[in-house]
Design a protein around this motif. Sequence first.
Motif, PDB file in Angstrom:
ATOM      1  N   PRO A  44      40.175  41.125  56.670  1.00 56.00           N
ATOM      2  CA  PRO A  44      39.476  40.072  57.019  1.00 56.00           C
ATOM      3  C   PRO A  44      39.141  38.850  56.351  1.00 56.00           C
ATOM      4  N   THR A  45      39.577  37.724  56.860  1.00 60.29           N
ATOM      5  CA  THR A  45      39.216  36.489  55.937  1.00 60.29           C
ATOM      6  C   THR A  45      38.101  35.942  55.769  1.00 60.29           C
TER       7      THR A  45
ATOM      8  N   LYS B  67      38.554  38.073  40.924  1.00 62.84           N
ATOM      9  CA  LYS B  67      37.807  37.313  41.721  1.00 62.84           C
ATOM     10  C   LYS B  67      37.989  37.353  43.329  1.00 62.84           C
ATOM     11  N   ALA B  68      39.082  37.628  43.558  1.00 64.10           N
ATOM     12  CA  ALA B  68      39.690  37.811  45.175  1.00 64.10           C
ATOM     13  C   ALA B  68      38.462  38.619  45.969  1.00 64.10           C
ATOM     14  N   PRO B  69      37.877  38.012  46.928  1.00 65.08           N
ATOM     15  CA  PRO B  69      36.925  38.845  47.522  1.00 65.08           C
ATOM     16  C   PRO B  69      37.315  40.391  47.682  1.00 65.08           C
TER      17      PRO B  69
ATOM     18  N   ARG C 275      31.618  32.826  54.972  1.00 65.25           N
ATOM     19  CA  ARG C 275      31.096  34.141  55.825  1.00 65.25           C
ATOM     20  C   ARG C 275      32.417  34.922  55.839  1.00 65.25           C
ATOM     21  N   LYS C 276      31.869  36.195  55.865  1.00 61.96           N
ATOM     22  CA  LYS C 276      33.028  37.210  55.657  1.00 61.96           C
ATOM     23  C   LYS C 276      33.796  37.691  56.846  1.00 61.96           C
TER      24      LYS C 276
ATOM     25  N   GLY D 131      44.079  47.765  35.571  1.00 62.17           N
ATOM     26  CA  GLY D 131      42.738  48.125  35.443  1.00 62.17           C
ATOM     27  C   GLY D 131      42.111  46.821  36.048  1.00 62.17           C
ATOM     28  N   TRP D 132      42.662  45.896  36.682  1.00 62.71           N
ATOM     29  CA  TRP D 132      42.074  44.605  37.395  1.00 62.71           C
ATOM     30  C   TRP D 132      41.405  45.040  38.599  1.00 62.71           C
ATOM     31  N   HIS D 133      39.929  45.561  38.362  1.00 58.75           N
ATOM     32  CA  HIS D 133      39.414  45.849  39.604  1.00 58.75           C
ATOM     33  C   HIS D 133      38.535  44.771  40.112  1.00 58.75           C
ATOM     34  N   GLY D 134      38.232  44.621  41.493  1.00 62.79           N
ATOM     35  CA  GLY D 134      37.508  43.683  41.979  1.00 62.79           C
ATOM     36  C   GLY D 134      36.212  43.360  41.254  1.00 62.79           C
ATOM     37  N   LEU D 135      35.589  42.077  41.111  1.00 65.99           N
ATOM     38  CA  LEU D 135      34.198  41.822  40.836  1.00 65.99           C
ATOM     39  C   LEU D 135      33.418  42.096  41.908  1.00 65.99           C
ATOM     40  N   THR D 136      32.090  41.898  41.638  1.00 65.69           N
ATOM     41  CA  THR D 136      30.980  41.916  42.884  1.00 65.69           C
ATOM     42  C   THR D 136      31.316  40.976  43.680  1.00 65.69           C
ATOM     43  N   GLU D 137      31.040  41.223  44.900  1.00 66.48           N
ATOM     44  CA  GLU D 137      31.202  40.230  45.703  1.00 66.48           C
ATOM     45  C   GLU D 137      30.820  38.818  45.660  1.00 66.48           C
TER      46      GLU D 137
END
Length: 192
Positions: free
Chosen positions: A63-64, A167-169, A32-33, A185-191
């Motif tokens: 937010p954890t 991969k970090a949220p 849960r977010k 260029g290490w952008h976050g992946l999809t949630e």
Amino acid sequence: MNGHENLGKFACLGWGSLIWEPGDLPILHEWRKDGPNLPLEFARKSLDGRMTLVVCEQGTVCPTLWNTLSSTSLEEARKTLATREGLPSTKNAAFWSGFGASEHHGTEIVGAWAKRRGFAGVVWTGLPPKSPVTDQNNDHPSIDDVLSHLSRLQGDSASRAEEYVRKAPNQIATAYRTRISKEFGWHGLTEV
């Protein structure tokens, strides 16, 4: 249900690899977010060279995430977290309960959140910052130290470091992550 549907249960907080690699952690549902807002940063050099997220005074408040554990006691929850994290003891399996808490940064914030949720206890990884320059615990690295360290990684170490940042949220939007993403260029992946 008076808002205490979790009474008697134990929660685990996460923000890094626990989310996508829980291992044997006895989680009961999807992450849960809406966990407590804690100051987090990519400020710990891990054994494999990655810069991992830790709760630290100089972090960016984010937010954890949280999950409920099937553990039946706080000690069991701490032991399973320590095992998953490869910790030699439960010393850095931070905790809050109605009967006491560890002295890790953020414990009061976690306690207030847990009381509102009706949890009997909460555990989270309480490892300190560790600079890639000095390789010493409780030494918070500068962003320049982190960028320099990451730029020198090669092969599997470089791949694991990039994977961890990507991969970090997405809600873990720290100051260092912004700079790391811009630099490499290490952008976050999809949630998750």
